[in-house]
Write a protein that holds these residues in place. Structure first.
Motif, mmCIF file in Angstrom:
data_model
loop_
_atom_site.group_PDB
_atom_site.id
_atom_site.type_symbol
_atom_site.label_atom_id
_atom_site.label_comp_id
_atom_site.label_asym_id
_atom_site.label_seq_id
_atom_site.Cartn_x
_atom_site.Cartn_y
_atom_site.Cartn_z
ATOM 1 N N LYS A 105 46.481 33.311 25.905
ATOM 2 C CA LYS A 105 47.487 33.336 24.850
ATOM 3 C C LYS A 105 46.913 34.140 23.689
ATOM 4 O O LYS A 105 45.740 33.995 23.350
ATOM 5 N N LYS A 143 38.049 32.664 41.913
ATOM 6 C CA LYS A 143 39.293 31.895 41.938
ATOM 7 C C LYS A 143 39.508 31.175 40.615
ATOM 8 O O LYS A 143 40.625 31.154 40.090
ATOM 9 N N SER A 175 40.484 33.700 37.897
ATOM 10 C CA SER A 175 41.883 34.094 38.067
ATOM 11 C C SER A 175 42.819 33.067 37.452
ATOM 12 O O SER A 175 43.770 33.417 36.739
ATOM 13 N N ARG A 176 42.545 31.795 37.689
ATOM 14 C CA ARG A 176 43.382 30.718 37.134
ATOM 15 C C ARG A 176 43.279 30.679 35.610
ATOM 16 O O ARG A 176 44.264 30.482 34.915
ATOM 17 N N LEU A 188 42.470 33.148 33.533
ATOM 18 C CA LEU A 188 43.113 34.309 32.908
ATOM 19 C C LEU A 188 44.624 34.142 32.795
ATOM 20 O O LEU A 188 45.247 34.693 31.886
ATOM 21 N N GLU A 189 45.202 33.336 33.668
ATOM 22 C CA GLU A 189 46.640 33.047 33.587
ATOM 23 C C GLU A 189 46.992 32.249 32.336
ATOM 24 O O GLU A 189 48.144 32.223 31.924
ATOM 25 N N THR A 190 46.016 31.613 31.696
ATOM 26 C CA THR A 190 46.271 30.803 30.509
ATOM 27 C C THR A 190 46.138 31.604 29.208
ATOM 28 O O THR A 190 46.328 31.042 28.127
#
Length: 120
Positions: A12, A2, A5-6, A8-10
């Motif tokens: 850049k 979890k 996953s969070r 990897l959303e960041t």
């Protein structure tokens, strides 16, 4: 998973595709019931992006304080990048602490990495 996953959303990536970053905040860790140990190796996901020469993970360790873990491949010397902020390490793996809010810390880490990529 979890937390990963969070994080990897960041992701850049710089305009030239040679620098990439990921961020872990204390809030993310609290919400996923994880700690600093679970972030080991996360920086390698950013480094694995095709074309990336320098990657870093910015992990919040206290309010307005971020541990930056740099990794490189190729000619970029991340030890010299980390030394800019009073840190250290070796050519392909180094770290430092940057003070400031999240945007300031990530921008400073990004700028220093991009400068190193340009000169290497």
């Amino acid at each position: 998973m979890k937390l990963l996953s969070r994080v990897l959303e960041t992701l850049k990536v710089s305009e030239n595709g040679k620098v990439a970053s990921l961020v872990v905040t204390r809030k993310m860790m609290a919400e996923t019931g994880t700690g600093h140990a679970e972030t080991d190796g996360f920086v390698n996901y950013a480094r694995s992006v095709e074309g990336v020469e320098v990657a870093f993970l910015a992990r919040e360790i206290d309010e307005n304080q971020y541990k930056i873990s740099y990794r490189s491949k190729g000619n970029a010397n991340v030890a010299s990048v980390a030394q800019t902020f009073g840190g250290g390490g070796h050519r392909n793996a180094a770290g430092c602490v940057i003070q400031g809010n999240l945007q300031e810390a990530v921008r400073a880490a990004f700028d220093a990495a991009e400068k190193e990529v340009r000169i290497s």
